[in-house]
Design a protein around this motif. Structure first.
Motif, PDB file in Angstrom:
ATOM      1  N   LEU A   1       0.851  -1.172   0.000  1.00  0.00           N
ATOM      2  CA  LEU A   1       0.000   0.000   0.000  1.00  0.00           C
ATOM      3  C   LEU A   1       0.896   1.235   0.000  1.00  0.00           C
ATOM      4  O   LEU A   1       1.667   1.455   0.930  1.00  0.00           O
ATOM      5  N   ILE A   2       0.807   2.033  -1.065  1.00  0.00           N
ATOM      6  CA  ILE A   2       1.590   3.265  -1.185  1.00  0.00           C
ATOM      7  C   ILE A   2       0.683   4.433  -0.814  1.00  0.00           C
ATOM      8  O   ILE A   2      -0.438   4.550  -1.323  1.00  0.00           O
TER       9      ILE A   2
ATOM     10  N   PRO B   1       4.792  -0.917   8.077  1.00  0.00           N
ATOM     11  CA  PRO B   1       3.629  -0.867   8.985  1.00  0.00           C
ATOM     12  C   PRO B   1       3.979  -1.137  10.447  1.00  0.00           C
ATOM     13  O   PRO B   1       3.246  -0.715  11.343  1.00  0.00           O
ATOM     14  N   ALA B   2       5.104  -1.829  10.710  1.00  0.00           N
ATOM     15  CA  ALA B   2       5.437  -2.230  12.079  1.00  0.00           C
ATOM     16  C   ALA B   2       6.255  -1.203  12.844  1.00  0.00           C
ATOM     17  O   ALA B   2       6.411  -1.318  14.063  1.00  0.00           O
ATOM     18  N   ILE B   3       6.801  -0.193  12.168  1.00  0.00           N
ATOM     19  CA  ILE B   3       7.693   0.759  12.849  1.00  0.00           C
ATOM     20  C   ILE B   3       6.940   1.498  13.950  1.00  0.00           C
ATOM     21  O   ILE B   3       5.908   2.135  13.707  1.00  0.00           O
TER      22      ILE B   3
ATOM     23  N   GLU C   1      -4.802  -1.295   8.301  1.00  0.00           N
ATOM     24  CA  GLU C   1      -5.455  -2.455   7.697  1.00  0.00           C
ATOM     25  C   GLU C   1      -4.470  -3.478   7.154  1.00  0.00           C
ATOM     26  O   GLU C   1      -4.840  -4.635   6.955  1.00  0.00           O
ATOM     27  N   VAL C   2      -3.223  -3.073   6.905  1.00  0.00           N
ATOM     28  CA  VAL C   2      -2.268  -4.014   6.324  1.00  0.00           C
ATOM     29  C   VAL C   2      -1.308  -4.563   7.377  1.00  0.00           C
ATOM     30  O   VAL C   2      -0.411  -5.335   7.041  1.00  0.00           O
ATOM     31  N   TYR C   3      -1.497  -4.169   8.639  1.00  0.00           N
ATOM     32  CA  TYR C   3      -0.601  -4.650   9.704  1.00  0.00           C
ATOM     33  C   TYR C   3      -1.277  -5.754  10.492  1.00  0.00           C
ATOM     34  O   TYR C   3      -2.410  -5.611  10.954  1.00  0.00           O
TER      35      TYR C   3
ATOM     36  N   ARG D   1       1.828   3.267  15.222  1.00  0.00           N
ATOM     37  CA  ARG D   1       2.872   2.610  14.437  1.00  0.00           C
ATOM     38  C   ARG D   1       2.619   2.838  12.958  1.00  0.00           C
ATOM     39  O   ARG D   1       1.531   3.214  12.548  1.00  0.00           O
ATOM     40  N   GLY D   2       3.655   2.592  12.165  1.00  0.00           N
ATOM     41  CA  GLY D   2       3.522   2.629  10.720  1.00  0.00           C
ATOM     42  C   GLY D   2       4.013   3.922  10.086  1.00  0.00           C
ATOM     43  O   GLY D   2       3.731   5.010  10.576  1.00  0.00           O
TER      44      GLY D   2
END
Length: 361
Positions: free
Chosen positions: A86-87, A153-155, A190-192, A209-210
């Motif tokens: 996802l950009i 996404p995890a940062i 939504e992507v994490y 996050r993210g």
């Protein structure tokens, strides 16, 4: 049309000037605009900003100086190459601010990065990373190659801000960092897939996050976030042959058991950053090939990954069909082919290039 003279922003603060003061200076904002607009001046949002360039930059300058600046909403879309991502693109005026910020703080951090960190750094890049990977493959028998699951996404925002604050003592710069970070909260929710770490309670699920992948700041901050891990590998594990490109990394050794021990230590250290590596990462002989940055690297050759060749063959087929239908300019087809050749020539791909291009020319 306003002519903008070439210049650079000095990273050496004049007496009495803070980083933030220099960030809001006209020369820095002009430079930031030029960088953000490079190669994109034909896009409607960039052209609209340029049409009233002085007014737009003056407004940004005032908002930044008064700390009334607020980022706008992102525009998101999904790409499927090299994998589904996802950009999220910020409005153009915000991208100017991202460049203005990075102009000043990037040199502060870059000088502390390890030599073999190759992403988004002047004089580095994918091709130098591939060359370095092959150098190590020729000197060592085994490699531990891995990547981080759902890296951007995890940062974790709290960890990232702590890392940035260790080298930035200007509270107004940190205020701007917070504005940019907060603007991206929820973009990648939504992507994490939630990962749980030792000591977590239910509140961990709500930690901000993210980083939106389309931001310049995200690419730079990713290096800052993993930099402590890089120094851990070099200083504490004392791995003499290690390199990283974004979240892809490789450690080399002549002893497979050593790599297994390092893997355990890596998993534990990344957990402190609330990151996890893919479980399939395990040591193997370099003679089996190292999948890295779109190529498979061996001690004596580099092969383009098969799916990369198939992807470009489909893309070229669409471009040629569009050209024949008058929907795509011949120059666009030629530029695409030249760009692809310039990339894949860093592997042993003469046969592939001939086979693909002979079908059309």
């Amino acid at each position: 049309m306003i002519f903008i003279k070439p210049y650079e922003v000095s990273t050496t603060a004049a007496k009495g000037q803070t980083i933030y003061t220099k960030l809001t200076q006209w020369d820095n904002l002009l430079l930031a605009y030029r960088k953000a607009a490079k190669g994109k001046r034909g896009q409607p949002n960039v052209a609209a900003f340029e049409h009233r360039l002085e007014d737009n930059l003056l407004l940004l300058q005032t908002e930044l100086a008064d700390q009334t600046y607020r980022p706008g909403p992102y525009t998101s879309f999904t790409i499927h190459e090299p994998k589904r991502r996802l950009i999220s693109a910020a409005p153009f005026r915000d991208r100017v601010v991202h460049h203005a910020l990075c102009n000043l703080i990037e040199p502060i951090f870059d000088r502390g990065f390890i030599f073999d960190s190759y992403a988004n750094r002047l004089g580095k890049g994918t091709h130098r990373a591939l060359q370095r990977c092959q150098q190590f493959a020729r000197r060592y028998r085994y490699v531990l190659q891995g990547d981080v699951e759902q890296f951007f996404p995890a940062i974790d925002h709290a960890h990232l801000r702590h890392i940035l604050a260790r080298k930035i003592d200007d509270v107004r710069v940190l205020w701007l960092v917070d504005q940019i970070l907060d603007s991206g909260v929820g973009v990648l929710t939504e992507v994490y897939t939630m990962r749980w770490f030792p000591g977590d309670d239910l509140s961990a699920a709500w930690r901000p996050r993210g980083l939106p992948i389309g931001n310049l700041t995200s690419q730079f901050w990713a290096n800052c976030y993993v930099d402590p891990f890089d120094h851990f590998v070099k200083r504490e594990l004392r791995c003499p042959a290690y390199l990283r490109y974004v979240d892809d990394f490789a450690l080399f050794s002549d002893d497979k058991a050593t790599l297994w021990r390092w893997r355990e230590a890596i998993v534990e250290r990344l957990a402190r950053l609330r990151l996890t590596i893919h479980p399939g990462s395990q040591p193997h002989p370099v003679s089996e090939g190292i999948p890295f940055l779109g190529f498979v690297t061996y001690p004596d050759r580099r092969r383009l990954k098969r799916r990369k060749g198939l992807h470009y063959r489909r893309r070229l087929r669409r471009l040629v069909a569009g050209c024949e239908a008058g929907e795509v300019a011949p120059d666009e087809v030629a530029a695409s082919i030249q760009g692809w050749i310039n990339h894949v020539r860093y592997g042993n791909t003469i046969g592939l290039r001939k086979a693909l291009l002979n079908n059309y020319f």
